[in-house]
Design a protein around this motif. Structure first.
Motif, PDB file in Angstrom:
ATOM      1  N   ILE A 406      23.523   8.830  27.510  1.00 54.30           N
ATOM      2  CA  ILE A 406      23.641   7.979  28.690  1.00 54.30           C
ATOM      3  C   ILE A 406      25.093   7.531  28.775  1.00 54.30           C
ATOM      4  CG2 ILE A 406      22.829   5.877  29.850  1.00 54.30           C
ATOM      5  CD1 ILE A 406      20.343   6.124  27.900  1.00 54.30           C
ATOM      6  N   ARG A 407      25.660   7.595  29.967  1.00 51.41           N
ATOM      7  CA  ARG A 407      27.058   7.224  30.158  1.00 51.41           C
ATOM      8  C   ARG A 407      27.171   6.115  31.187  1.00 51.41           C
ATOM      9  NH1 ARG A 407      26.860  12.714  29.260  1.00 51.41           N
ATOM     10  NH2 ARG A 407      28.357  13.543  27.739  1.00 51.41           N
ATOM     11  N   LEU A 408      28.127   5.229  30.956  1.00 51.32           N
ATOM     12  CA  LEU A 408      28.414   4.132  31.885  1.00 51.32           C
ATOM     13  C   LEU A 408      29.808   4.355  32.464  1.00 51.32           C
ATOM     14  CD1 LEU A 408      27.249   1.445  33.013  1.00 51.32           C
ATOM     15  CD2 LEU A 408      28.524   0.276  31.200  1.00 51.32           C
ATOM     16  N   TYR A 409      29.869   4.572  33.770  1.00 50.41           N
ATOM     17  CA  TYR A 409      31.125   4.902  34.445  1.00 50.41           C
ATOM     18  C   TYR A 409      31.618   3.711  35.253  1.00 50.41           C
ATOM     19  CZ  TYR A 409      34.271   7.250  37.796  1.00 50.41           C
ATOM     20  OH  TYR A 409      35.332   7.607  38.581  1.00 50.41           O
ATOM     21  N   ASP A 410      32.857   3.305  35.019  1.00 49.79           N
ATOM     22  CA  ASP A 410      33.482   2.188  35.738  1.00 49.79           C
ATOM     23  C   ASP A 410      34.084   2.709  37.035  1.00 49.79           C
ATOM     24  OD1 ASP A 410      35.212   0.151  36.677  1.00 49.79           O
ATOM     25  OD2 ASP A 410      35.400  -0.665  34.662  1.00 49.79           O
ATOM     26  N   ARG A 411      33.597   2.222  38.175  1.00 48.01           N
ATOM     27  CA  ARG A 411      34.074   2.707  39.471  1.00 48.01           C
ATOM     28  C   ARG A 411      35.500   2.245  39.765  1.00 48.01           C
ATOM     29  NH1 ARG A 411      29.794   1.195  43.977  1.00 48.01           N
ATOM     30  NH2 ARG A 411      31.307   2.404  45.208  1.00 48.01           N
ATOM     31  N   THR A 419      29.144   4.895  26.067  1.00 49.34           N
ATOM     32  CA  THR A 419      28.141   5.946  25.921  1.00 49.34           C
ATOM     33  C   THR A 419      27.033   5.441  25.000  1.00 49.34           C
ATOM     34  OG1 THR A 419      29.392   6.911  24.078  1.00 49.34           O
ATOM     35  CG2 THR A 419      29.769   7.843  26.266  1.00 49.34           C
ATOM     36  N   PHE A 420      25.838   5.970  25.215  1.00 54.51           N
ATOM     37  CA  PHE A 420      24.659   5.508  24.484  1.00 54.51           C
ATOM     38  C   PHE A 420      23.958   6.730  23.887  1.00 54.51           C
ATOM     39  CE2 PHE A 420      25.691   2.888  28.093  1.00 54.51           C
ATOM     40  CZ  PHE A 420      25.655   1.592  27.613  1.00 54.51           C
ATOM     41  N   HIS A 421      23.883   6.781  22.565  1.00 51.32           N
ATOM     42  CA  HIS A 421      23.282   7.916  21.854  1.00 51.32           C
ATOM     43  C   HIS A 421      22.071   7.443  21.057  1.00 51.32           C
ATOM     44  CE1 HIS A 421      26.882  10.333  22.722  1.00 51.32           C
ATOM     45  NE2 HIS A 421      27.588   9.256  22.381  1.00 51.32           N
ATOM     46  N   PRO A 434      17.665  -6.085  35.914  1.00 52.79           N
ATOM     47  CA  PRO A 434      18.251  -6.919  36.974  1.00 52.79           C
ATOM     48  C   PRO A 434      19.332  -7.881  36.492  1.00 52.79           C
ATOM     49  CG  PRO A 434      15.883  -6.781  37.259  1.00 52.79           C
ATOM     50  CD  PRO A 434      16.196  -6.154  35.935  1.00 52.79           C
ATOM     51  N   LEU A 435      19.330  -8.256  35.219  1.00 51.54           N
ATOM     52  CA  LEU A 435      20.363  -9.140  34.701  1.00 51.54           C
ATOM     53  C   LEU A 435      21.670  -8.402  34.424  1.00 51.54           C
ATOM     54  CD1 LEU A 435      18.321 -11.350  32.200  1.00 51.54           C
ATOM     55  CD2 LEU A 435      18.985 -11.883  34.548  1.00 51.54           C
ATOM     56  N   GLY A 436      21.589  -7.079  34.318  1.00 54.53           N
ATOM     57  CA  GLY A 436      22.785  -6.282  34.114  1.00 54.53           C
ATOM     58  C   GLY A 436      23.276  -6.208  32.697  1.00 54.53           C
ATOM     59  N   ASN A 437      22.531  -6.764  31.744  1.00 57.68           N
ATOM     60  CA  ASN A 437      22.983  -6.742  30.349  1.00 57.68           C
ATOM     61  C   ASN A 437      22.368  -5.608  29.536  1.00 57.68           C
ATOM     62  OD1 ASN A 437      20.432  -8.020  30.514  1.00 57.68           O
ATOM     63  ND2 ASN A 437      20.723  -8.939  28.501  1.00 57.68           N
ATOM     64  N   LEU A 438      21.391  -4.911  30.120  1.00 49.43           N
ATOM     65  CA  LEU A 438      20.710  -3.828  29.411  1.00 49.43           C
ATOM     66  C   LEU A 438      20.586  -2.590  30.286  1.00 49.43           C
ATOM     67  CD1 LEU A 438      17.673  -5.701  27.810  1.00 49.43           C
ATOM     68  CD2 LEU A 438      19.720  -4.919  26.614  1.00 49.43           C
ATOM     69  N   ILE A 439      20.525  -1.448  29.635  1.00 43.08           N
ATOM     70  CA  ILE A 439      20.139  -0.195  30.284  1.00 43.08           C
ATOM     71  C   ILE A 439      18.794   0.221  29.715  1.00 43.08           C
ATOM     72  CG2 ILE A 439      20.649   2.272  30.436  1.00 43.08           C
ATOM     73  CD1 ILE A 439      23.585   1.568  30.645  1.00 43.08           C
ATOM     74  N   ILE A 440      17.881   0.611  30.601  1.00 51.73           N
ATOM     75  CA  ILE A 440      16.546   1.046  30.199  1.00 51.73           C
ATOM     76  C   ILE A 440      16.434   2.529  30.508  1.00 51.73           C
ATOM     77  CG2 ILE A 440      14.075   0.655  30.449  1.00 51.73           C
ATOM     78  CD1 ILE A 440      14.788  -2.094  31.667  1.00 51.73           C
ATOM     79  N   SER A 441      16.003   3.324  29.524  1.00 51.90           N
ATOM     80  CA  SER A 441      15.951   4.777  29.702  1.00 51.90           C
ATOM     81  C   SER A 441      14.600   5.331  29.285  1.00 51.90           C
ATOM     82  CB  SER A 441      17.066   5.449  28.897  1.00 51.90           C
ATOM     83  OG  SER A 441      16.931   5.159  27.516  1.00 51.90           O
ATOM     84  N   GLY A 442      14.196   6.406  29.961  1.00 53.52           N
ATOM     85  CA  GLY A 442      12.990   7.135  29.607  1.00 53.52           C
ATOM     86  C   GLY A 442      13.351   8.577  29.298  1.00 53.52           C
ATOM     87  N   ILE A 453      24.514  -3.252  26.774  1.00 54.69           N
ATOM     88  CA  ILE A 453      25.645  -2.737  27.546  1.00 54.69           C
ATOM     89  C   ILE A 453      26.947  -2.831  26.750  1.00 54.69           C
ATOM     90  CG2 ILE A 453      27.165  -3.299  29.483  1.00 54.69           C
ATOM     91  CD1 ILE A 453      24.948  -1.789  30.542  1.00 54.69           C
ATOM     92  N   MET A 454      27.163  -3.954  26.089  1.00 55.54           N
ATOM     93  CA  MET A 454      28.448  -4.202  25.434  1.00 55.54           C
ATOM     94  C   MET A 454      28.637  -3.353  24.172  1.00 55.54           C
ATOM     95  SD  MET A 454      29.800  -6.220  27.521  1.00 55.54           S
ATOM     96  CE  MET A 454      31.277  -6.595  26.583  1.00 55.54           C
ATOM     97  N   SER A 455      27.614  -3.324  23.324  1.00 53.88           N
ATOM     98  CA  SER A 455      27.770  -2.636  22.041  1.00 53.88           C
ATOM     99  C   SER A 455      27.393  -1.163  22.104  1.00 53.88           C
ATOM    100  CB  SER A 455      26.921  -3.322  20.973  1.00 53.88           C
ATOM    101  OG  SER A 455      25.533  -3.180  21.272  1.00 53.88           O
ATOM    102  N   GLY A 456      26.556  -0.796  23.080  1.00 51.53           N
ATOM    103  CA  GLY A 456      26.113   0.583  23.193  1.00 51.53           C
ATOM    104  C   GLY A 456      25.000   0.946  22.236  1.00 51.53           C
ATOM    105  N   THR A 457      24.419  -0.045  21.576  1.00 46.36           N
ATOM    106  CA  THR A 457      23.368   0.228  20.585  1.00 46.36           C
ATOM    107  C   THR A 457      21.982   0.070  21.206  1.00 46.36           C
ATOM    108  OG1 THR A 457      23.381  -2.076  19.857  1.00 46.36           O
ATOM    109  CG2 THR A 457      24.813  -0.534  18.689  1.00 46.36           C
ATOM    110  N   CYS A 458      21.025   0.791  20.644  1.00 50.69           N
ATOM    111  CA  CYS A 458      19.627   0.677  21.061  1.00 50.69           C
ATOM    112  C   CYS A 458      19.025  -0.553  20.389  1.00 50.69           C
ATOM    113  CB  CYS A 458      18.853   1.929  20.685  1.00 50.69           C
ATOM    114  SG  CYS A 458      17.096   1.858  21.094  1.00 50.69           S
ATOM    115  N   VAL A 459      18.538  -1.505  21.185  1.00 47.54           N
ATOM    116  CA  VAL A 459      18.026  -2.741  20.614  1.00 47.54           C
ATOM    117  C   VAL A 459      16.497  -2.796  20.599  1.00 47.54           C
ATOM    118  CG1 VAL A 459      20.079  -4.105  21.139  1.00 47.54           C
ATOM    119  CG2 VAL A 459      18.309  -3.858  22.881  1.00 47.54           C
TER     120      VAL A 459
END
Length: 586
Positions: A406-411, A419-421, A434-442, A453-459
């Motif tokens: 998963i990649r986060l691109y700054d516009r 990046t999230f591995h 909706p708070l913008g602090n997490l990415i949720i993936s399936g 978002i900040m650390s890139g780690t799976c919590v």
């Protein structure tokens, strides 16, 4: 970990969603309009109100009033102060007035500038005049500058300074030609360069000298000053009781009258944070959109109001359609492989697409006659990009796909900033909470993961589905998560506790397809199916309340637009369809 149980891994502290309890106003399902069912909380006798909407309602545009007008700002402050006082927030009211006085001082400075501007004109200090005009807010600044430069130009003509007059004409007056007081005035200004006297030009026959002309210009500016002072008289006007509540009720009444569906009963609006939009159960095909030369994998509305809808296809193109006429308004070409996913910003000016050509493209669609690809983001040959979405602030793009990353691109910077591995197989979809602090993936590895978002780690990680996860979506309230899987189920989760709430069945999702599901308001869930139908479930009872038939192939995606009151579906049969509620079909 067994696949048959709901399980959360990693006990790290996590803020997933707001922590308010589920209530009728925040998280509980709201009533919806369903053909053939009488609900005490739902208005009956619903009819399509679309044809009457433009005739009954004035558009809520910026032309109605100038929000920057000092008088309007003071009115708003008085209304807010009245409401705070009525609710017992006396200290807050005092603070509001204290801060407003700072604004008042700035306005006083503005009026002082106008006074100094008048004095500078009378003294012929044109450098000071230009400095003041450039530093203060003047509603008719261009017109004022035109008159100032005209005065300066006429004085140069009067003093036989032809070269300086010519320079003033070209540098200052020509760019402001549209501000001339009457037709032909600028032409006569040019003519003055060849005359012996200012009175020789028809427009300036009444010229009576520099001093008199300066007085007239100063009087003109004095009128502006008086207008500003008169504007303060609004502070002494009577303020009707409960003015804020009255204005809010008028706004809600406007929203009800301008919505797609109109009812005889007066609805109870549960929140003022979003526009009123009744949720209905679509029961009829409205329009079919034909033009793609391959199956349509995804769809997204262009902007919040949904006048246009976009679709991404295996023919390597994105098409934008008019939802009123089903006509194709634009075709976006540039990808060299199928389009897996698209998203559009809230303003409807930017579209982002994910493709099998290992790229994500950003398109400027402000002008549908000339849409342009402004940026191409390559994923270093990482394979197909299956998912693309925007974070809540729309400042970053979230992309994911075949390479399990998963990649986060700054516009703004135009760079991948995170990046999230961790997924073991390709990622089908990734979205922000909706708070913008997490990415949720399936993922195809049957898990749903939560990433900081900040650390890139799976919590956090959820493993409940018995098949590949094909989509994830969050509710408007931010408290619920909906997931789809190739185990023939869609599942609803509480984002605060990560507890599974419901399971929706009846559709088919087992083959090599990305079939997605999403929310319809607070009360319904919608999703595609391999049997060619669009399924709609009641969120709480999990019962199928509608099956929409019409497609001749797999339905991959379905999206609801509350402003238009229509559902849009994308299918393997190369078509896009919209669905709506037709009371004649009940």
């Amino acid at each position: 970990m067994g696949n048959s149980t709901d399980e959360a891994t990693n006990d790290a502290p996590l803020t997933l969603a707001r922590t308010e309890p589920l209530s009728p106003r925040l998280g509980a399902a709201q009533p919806y309009l369903q053909p053939g069912i009488q609900n005490a909380d739902s208005p009956l006798n619903v009819h399509d109100h679309h044809t009457e909407r433009s005739r009954l309602c004035t558009e809520a545009s910026a032309e109605l009033f100038d929000e920057h007008n000092p008088r309007i700002r003071r009115d708003i402050i008085r209304i807010l102060a009245q409401y705070l006082d009525s609710q017992g927030f006396t200290s807050t009211k005092v603070t509001l007035y204290d801060e407003a006085n700072v604004k008042q001082q700035r306005e006083n400075n503005y009026i002082s500038d106008v006074v100094r501007l008048r004095a500078a004109i009378l003294d012929g200090e044109w450098g000071e005049v230009e400095r003041i005009c450039s530093s203060v807010y003047l509603k008719d600044k261009k017109h004022i500058l035109y008159n100032v430069y005209k005065q300066q130009y006429l004085e140069l003509i009067e003093d036989n300074e032809s070269q300086k007059a010519f320079a003033t004409l070209n540098k200052h007056l020509k760019p402001l030609e549209s501000q001339q007081s009457f037709q032909g005035e600028f032409r006569d200004l040019c003519y003055l360069l060849t005359t012996k006297s200012i009175q020789d030009a028809p427009s300036f026959r009444n010229w009576d000298g520099i001093a008199s002309s300066r007085e007239k210009l100063a009087e003109y500016l004095q009128n502006i000053l008086e207008f500003e002072i008169v504007g303060r008289e609004s502070e002494h006007q009577h303020l009707a009781p409960n003015r804020l509540i009255s204005l809010l009720r008028q706004a809600v009444a406007y929203q009800i009258e301008s919505c797609q569906y109109h009812s005889e009963a007066i609805p109870l609006v549960p929140t003022l944070l979003t526009d009123y939009a009744p949720v209905v159960v679509p029961n009829t095909e409205r329009l079919s959109f034909v033009g793609h030369l391959g199956n349509i994998k995804c769809t997204a509305y262009v902007g919040q109001y949904g006048r246009y809808v976009a679709s991404g296809s295996s023919d390597n193109t994105i098409r934008i359609w008019d939802t009123e006429t089903s006509e194709c308004a634009a075709v976006l070409r540039g990808h060299t492989a199928r389009i897996w996913d698209i998203c559009v910003d809230r303003a409807g000016t930017t579209l982002v697409s994910a493709s099998g050509d290992c790229t994500v493209k950003i398109w400027d669609i402000r002008d549908l006659h000339k849409p342009q690809c402004t940026t191409t983001v390559a994923t270093d040959d990482g394979g197909d990009v299956y998912s693309v979405s925007l974070n809540p602030l729309e400042s970053h793009i979230i992309m994911a796909g075949y390479d399990r990353t998963i990649r986060l691109y700054d516009r703004v910077t135009g760079r991948i900033v995170q990046t999230f591995h961790g997924h073991e197989l390709s990622v089908a979809q990734a979205v922000s909470n909706p708070l913008g602090n997490l990415i949720i993936s399936g993922s195809k590895d049957q898990t749903i993961r939560f990433w900081d978002i900040m650390s890139g780690t799976c919590v956090k990680s959820l493993r409940s589905h018995l098949g590949e996860v094909t989509s994830v979506a969050t509710s408007d309230s931010g408290m619920l998560l909906l997931s789809s899987s190739k185990d023939n189920s869609n599942r609803l989760w509480d984002l605060r506790s990560l507890k599974r709430l419901h399971r929706y069945k009846g559709h088919q999702n087992t083959s090599k397809n990305f079939i997605r599901s999403s929310f319809i308001g607070d009360s319904l869930v919608v999703g595609g199916s391999e049997d060619g139908m669009v399924y709609i479930w009641d969120r709480e009872s999990t019962k199928v309340v509608q099956r929409l038939s019409g497609h001749q192939g797999i339905v991959y995606d379905a999206k609801w637009n509350p402003k238009q009151g229509i559902l849009c579906s994308a299918s393997d049969d190369w078509t896009l369809k919209t669905w709506w509620f037709d009371p004649q079909q009940t």
